[in-house]
Design an enzyme around this catalytic site. Sequence first.
Site, short mmCIF file in Angstrom:
data_model
loop_
_atom_site.label_atom_id
_atom_site.label_comp_id
_atom_site.label_asym_id
_atom_site.label_seq_id
_atom_site.Cartn_x
_atom_site.Cartn_y
_atom_site.Cartn_z
N PRO A 138 0.80 -1.24 0.00
CA PRO A 138 0.00 0.00 0.00
C PRO A 138 0.82 1.28 0.00
CG PRO A 138 -0.79 -1.56 1.66
CD PRO A 138 0.53 -2.06 1.19
N GLU A 139 0.10 2.39 -0.14
CA GLU A 139 0.68 3.72 -0.02
C GLU A 139 1.31 3.88 1.35
OE1 GLU A 139 -0.65 8.44 -0.47
OE2 GLU A 139 -2.18 6.92 -0.06
#
Length: 420
Positions: free
Chosen positions: A43-44
């Site tokens: 993920p970010e």
Amino acid sequence: MPQLLKLASAQARTLSTTQETLQALEATTKRAAAQGVDILLFPEAYLGGYPRTCDFGAAVGARTPQGREQFLAYFHDAVDLGDTPAGAGQDWVERKLELPRGKKHRGDGVREQLERIARETGVFFVTGLVERCAGTLYCGAVFVCPKLGVLGKRRKVMPTGSERLVWGQGSASSLRAVTTEIKGVKLCIGSAICWENYMPLLRQSLYSQNVNLWFAPTADARETWEALVRTIGCEGRCFVVSANQCVQRKHLPSWIKGGKTTQQSQGTSAQPEAPKAGGGRRKSTIVVTEDNNEICLPLREANSEHQKVNGDSAIESGSSPFRHEIEPPLSPKQTATNQVASSSPDDEDYVSRGGSCIVSPLGEVLAGPIWEKEDELLITEVDFEDCERGRLDFDSGGHYSRSDSFKLSVEGLDLNPPPQ
């Protein structure tokens, strides 16, 4: 002949320290390799962390010492990849930058750890991260190949909302797609981070490069996110892999929840900034709403006839809490010694529910979205010839683009497809 590869999205959350998160990244990549995964997305801000719910003690015209301590803790959690503030591009990728005296590499060694993990597992992976460079933090994504090491890195060009307080803006030149070949399948890979995916011209800059694999690391856990990534798959005739963290309130870092600040952990107290000449600071109190939001309100002077006899605070009506700088209050979960108080039921609440998914070149959801599940791997096998099948009737960077009538240029970015 089908061009098959296994894609995976890791719905993983950032752990207490960056080193722990790196170890978790390695364990997840090994687990993916055992299941035959070729390409994996994290993920970010997975490395370094997404500072969800944190305001860093900032309001318009005011910053608190406590907020500065939070930023310091966050700065220490970020990774140093040895790049320059402007971004050195291919010079950084190809290790052409000057080395520090007596050292074999630039940065803190995280780049080398990522390359080792890819090499030992045989998995091509992309991870979101928070990169520190000089005195600035950038939200970025790095592409790591098992054979060639890091193929590219990009920094988010437009942080969203309050992210702009703690993240700098990256260069649009980092939107250059990267190419590789895995098991005979030629890939042109691009990435847009979180709400960059909502920027039509940014999307077109990637479509124009003939991207067939699109990574969308995100922090958006709304159900509307699925509609966006399905649109991108359909617009770009590319596979889209999106990954988000699944996080409960109890998993937030101690420096967000109200743990010791850096100065206090070293045995000193964080002192409020000196009041400005010509007027002292207004005393204030914190009111907690039903939605568990904190509102800072000024107090009446001590000689006010409305002050309570028992010494409790009386709220001055009609005053803005942001007119003057205020002393940093304790949060509801802090004690007088700034320790984290005992857990409460809302610690189980989700501050991010996840929503990771994988989408086809026709906008079909192939896997996910998954909600309220931690440490999950979404895996699906895809045929990259589906990208060409989809371009029979639509190619947003080619025959459907009407490039004779519509022109796009991006500062510092070559929109021609990169060579393969």
